[in-house]
Enzyme design. Structure first.
Site, short mmCIF file in Angstrom:
data_model
loop_
_atom_site.label_atom_id
_atom_site.label_comp_id
_atom_site.label_asym_id
_atom_site.label_seq_id
_atom_site.Cartn_x
_atom_site.Cartn_y
_atom_site.Cartn_z
CG LEU A 57 12.70 26.20 74.79
CD1 LEU A 57 12.75 25.00 75.73
CD2 LEU A 57 11.37 26.24 74.06
CG ASP B 79 30.78 32.17 78.52
OD1 ASP B 79 30.23 31.17 79.04
OD2 ASP B 79 31.60 32.08 77.60
CG LEU B 80 25.51 30.58 81.98
CD1 LEU B 80 24.51 29.52 81.51
CD2 LEU B 80 25.04 31.20 83.30
CB SER C 212 19.88 23.27 73.20
OG SER C 212 20.20 23.85 71.95
CB SER D 107 17.29 17.18 77.88
OG SER D 107 17.02 16.50 76.68
CE1 TYR E 67 21.44 19.35 75.79
CE2 TYR E 67 20.16 17.47 75.02
CZ TYR E 67 20.22 18.75 75.51
OH TYR E 67 19.06 19.44 75.72
CE LYS F 280 20.26 20.32 79.06
NZ LYS F 280 20.01 21.70 79.50
P1 NAI Z 1 18.85 27.21 72.32
O1 NAI Z 1 20.12 26.58 71.84
O2 NAI Z 1 18.00 27.92 71.33
O3 NAI Z 1 19.18 28.22 73.51
C1 NAI Z 1 20.22 28.03 74.41
C2 NAI Z 1 20.81 29.39 74.73
O4 NAI Z 1 21.87 29.21 75.67
C3 NAI Z 1 21.41 30.10 73.50
O5 NAI Z 1 20.85 31.38 73.34
C4 NAI Z 1 22.89 30.17 73.82
O6 NAI Z 1 23.52 31.35 73.34
C5 NAI Z 1 22.90 30.12 75.33
N1 NAI Z 1 24.19 29.63 75.84
C6 NAI Z 1 24.90 28.55 75.39
N2 NAI Z 1 26.05 28.47 76.06
C7 NAI Z 1 26.08 29.49 76.95
C8 NAI Z 1 27.01 29.93 77.92
N3 NAI Z 1 28.18 29.31 78.11
N4 NAI Z 1 26.71 31.03 78.64
C9 NAI Z 1 25.54 31.68 78.46
N5 NAI Z 1 24.62 31.33 77.54
C10 NAI Z 1 24.89 30.24 76.80
O7 NAI Z 1 18.04 26.05 73.04
P2 NAI Z 1 16.50 26.02 73.45
O8 NAI Z 1 15.78 25.16 72.52
O9 NAI Z 1 16.01 27.38 73.73
O10 NAI Z 1 16.60 25.21 74.83
C11 NAI Z 1 16.78 25.88 76.05
C12 NAI Z 1 17.16 24.88 77.13
O11 NAI Z 1 16.18 23.86 77.20
C13 NAI Z 1 18.49 24.18 76.84
O12 NAI Z 1 19.18 24.02 78.07
C14 NAI Z 1 18.08 22.83 76.28
O13 NAI Z 1 19.05 21.84 76.57
C15 NAI Z 1 16.78 22.59 77.03
N6 NAI Z 1 15.88 21.71 76.29
C16 NAI Z 1 15.20 22.18 75.19
C17 NAI Z 1 14.35 21.34 74.48
C18 NAI Z 1 13.53 21.84 73.34
O14 NAI Z 1 12.70 21.07 72.85
N7 NAI Z 1 13.71 23.06 72.86
C19 NAI Z 1 14.20 19.94 74.87
C20 NAI Z 1 14.97 19.55 76.04
C21 NAI Z 1 15.76 20.42 76.71
C1 15L Z 2 16.54 18.34 73.33
O1 15L Z 2 17.10 18.16 74.41
C2 15L Z 2 16.95 19.43 72.42
O2 15L Z 2 17.40 20.57 73.13
C3 15L Z 2 15.85 19.86 71.45
O3 15L Z 2 16.44 20.64 70.42
C4 15L Z 2 15.08 18.69 70.86
O4 15L Z 2 15.82 18.07 69.88
C5 15L Z 2 14.64 17.71 71.94
O5 15L Z 2 15.65 17.40 72.90
C6 15L Z 2 14.10 16.38 71.41
O6 15L Z 2 14.48 15.33 71.92
O7 15L Z 2 13.25 16.42 70.50
#
Ligand code: NAI
Ligand code: 15L
Length: 268
Positions: free
Chosen positions: A17, A53-54, A77, A113, A138, A142
């Site tokens: 994202l 790194d957060l 995530s 999430s 997880y 959130k």
């Molecule tokens: P993703 O796993 O592709 O991206 C997460 C990024 O956070 C990664 O690039 C990772 O390197 C970085 N990260 C992890 N730990 C870290 C740390 N300690 N310090 C700095 N960076 C760190 O996940 P995605 O799909 O891009 O999701 C982004 C956000 O949206 C996440 O917080 C996820 O929980 C949330 N989300 C996403 C959903 C989806 O459908 N893609 C659904 C619900 C929530």
């Molecule tokens: C999330 O929170 C995850 O980050 C994403 O990878 C999806 O699996 C999504 O929920 C989901 O519920 O489909």
């Protein structure tokens, strides 16, 4: 889009994202500061790329300096062990909000999430005021992020827009996502509401205008969100794509629930 924000920080910029946001927000603000602990594509005009790194409090505080608004997408995530969730999502969130407070950041749009409420049945329609019912570590992280956002919003004045994102992918991948899908264009629309609307602390759902939605998103609509997509157009494509696991198929959290579920389904 007209805005007073000069520099926007995107955490998680190397992730799925984060990369979508980088493309879609390019040129909308004078400076996008892109951050992740992983490698990112080099900075283009109007971009700053900062590895961080957060879980490192001092580095995260520096990351927030000079920033007007944050799109907080960095962290774990997926479901994971306590240590896997703790450092990025609990400690990382604390460091980010504290860094934002020290730097005088105006608002944070938080990628929460649907797994905050994953233990409700799919037959229930939830709104933004429902009591959280996380479906795992997880989801709990959130829920913590949302409470942290509330603390800093009400005690320190940092506006917070918590988006309980459903499933944000190019297309829905299974029948559950006919309910939970958030298209990329609607994702951008919702983020822009988070960056511009007038609020102090809000919880909204990150979903398109899906016919089979689990969530009443009236709070997002009130703030100006006007989604244009509906997962239903993919219904034939994903028909029959179900988990087959009775726990997963009954509950909103889907496949995040069953790995170590040992509760009583009749109580849910
Ligand atoms: P993703 O796993 O592709 O991206 C997460 C990024 O956070 C990664 O690039 C990772 O390197 C970085 N990260 C992890 N730990 C870290 C740390 N300690 N310090 C700095 N960076 C760190 O996940 P995605 O799909 O891009 O999701 C982004 C956000 O949206 C996440 O917080 C996820 O929980 C949330 N989300 C996403 C959903 C989806 O459908 N893609 C659904 C619900 C929530
Ligand atoms: C999330 O929170 C995850 O980050 C994403 O990878 C999806 O699996 C999504 O929920 C989901 O519920 O489909």
């Amino acid at each position: 889009m007209a805005t007073t924000h000069h520099r926007i920080l995107i955490t998680g910029a190397a992730g799925n994202l984060g990369r979508v946001l980088r493309e879609r927000l390019r040129g909308s603000f004078p400076v996008l500061r892109l951050s992740d602990r992983d490698e990112m594509a080099p900075a283009e005009a109007g971009e700053e790329v900062v590895r961080c790194d957060l879980a490192d409090a001092a580095a995260t505080a520096r990351l927030c300096e000079g920033v007007d608004a944050i799109l907080h997408f960095g962290g774990r995530s997926l479901e994971g062990s306590w240590p896997e969730v703790l450092a990025p999502n609990i400690l990382g969130a604390i460091n980010l909000w504290e860094g934002a407070r020290l730097a005088g950041v105006e608002r944070i749009v938080f990628a929460s999430s649907n797994h905050v409420v994953g233990l409700y049945r799919r037959s229930e329609m939830l709104d933004h005021q429902v009591t959280p019912r996380p479906d795992g570590r997880y989801g709990l992280s959130k829920a913590f992020g949302e409470d942290l956002a509330s603390l800093y919003a009400h005690k320190h004045g940092i506006k917070a827009f918590c988006m309980r994102i459903g499933s944000c992918f190019g297309n829905p991948r299974n029948e559950r996502m006919l309910s939970t899908w958030l298209s990329f264009p609607d994702f951008e629309r919702l983020v822009r509401v988070g960056l511009t609307a007038d609020y102090r602390f809000e919880i909204v759902y990150g979903q398109s205008r899906n016919s089979r939605a689990f969530w009443d998103n009236g709070n997002a609509y009130r703030l100006g969100y006007d989604p244009q997509d509906n997962a239903e157009v993919f219904a034939a494509e994903v028909a029959g794509k179900v988990s087959g696991n009775p726990v997963s198929d009954l509950l909103q959290g889907g496949d995040f629930v069953p790995p170590d579920f040992s509760g009583d389904l009749d109580q849910l």
